[in-house]
Design an enzyme around this catalytic site. Sequence first.
Site, short mmCIF file in Angstrom:
data_model
loop_
_atom_site.label_atom_id
_atom_site.label_comp_id
_atom_site.label_asym_id
_atom_site.label_seq_id
_atom_site.Cartn_x
_atom_site.Cartn_y
_atom_site.Cartn_z
N GLY A 12 0.88 -1.25 0.01
CA GLY A 12 -0.14 0.01 0.05
C GLY A 12 0.93 1.06 0.05
CB CYS A 13 -0.03 4.65 1.13
SG CYS A 13 0.68 6.20 1.72
CG PHE A 14 6.01 4.94 -0.41
CD1 PHE A 14 5.59 6.33 -0.23
CD2 PHE A 14 6.46 4.69 -1.71
CE1 PHE A 14 5.70 7.34 -1.24
CE2 PHE A 14 6.44 5.53 -2.67
CZ PHE A 14 6.12 7.04 -2.44
CD1 TRP A 15 4.68 9.00 1.71
CD2 TRP A 15 2.58 10.15 1.98
NE1 TRP A 15 4.41 10.16 1.09
CE2 TRP A 15 3.39 10.89 1.08
CE3 TRP A 15 1.25 10.30 2.06
CZ2 TRP A 15 2.88 11.84 0.51
CZ3 TRP A 15 0.58 11.45 1.48
CH2 TRP A 15 1.57 12.07 0.52
CB CYS A 16 0.50 3.80 5.70
SG CYS A 16 -0.62 5.01 5.22
#
Length: 183
Positions: A13-17
Site C-alpha cells: 500500500g501507500c509507502f507513507w503508511c
Amino acid sequence: MEKKTEIATFANGCFWCTEAIFQDVKGVEKVTSGYTDGHIDKQPTYEEVCTGTTGFAEALQIVYDPTVISYDELLEIFWKTHDPTTLNRQGNDVGTQYRSGIYYHNEEQRKKAEYYKEALDKSGAFDKPIVTEIKAFRHFYPAEDYHQSYFNNNEDKNPYCKIVIRPKVDKFRAAFKDKLKTQ
C-alpha cells in the site's frame, strides 16, 4: 567485525503508511520508500507511478540486522499491517501502484514468503484469498526526498498523517510492543 545486514522489499500500500510502521521495528536499520517491479528501466517520478502505466508499486526497501529481527518476523508484520486480499488497493488508495507484493532477494526469502502465504490462506486468517504477488526482486528506485520519513516529517502538517497514518501506527505499536525500538 562488520555487522551483516540483509534487505527485504515489500509493497503493501501507500509507502507513507508502511514506512512509518517499519521505521519503529527493532533491528530495522533503514527504510527507504520507493518504487519496484515496474516495466521501465529508469527512475520513475511519483507522478508517473500514480498514472498506473509504469507497472511500479509503491514499496519499501528495508535494511535490517538478522541477528535482531528475522525475515520471518518482518513477514509477520507485513501480513498483519495491510490487507493482502485486495487486488491493487489498500483502503481508499486504488491502483496497481498500491498492490501487495513481496520481492524476494534470495531463495530462502522466496520459500518463506510462499510458505506463509499458503499457510495463511489455508488457516482462514483472512475472509478472502490472499492476492499478494511473490516475485524475484529486479530493481528498486528510491522515491523523491519529500517522500522519505514522510510521517515523521509531516504528522503535524498534513491531515492525512493524523487521520490515516497515525491510527495505523498506533494499532501496530499496540500489537507489536515486543518488536519496537526503544524511543
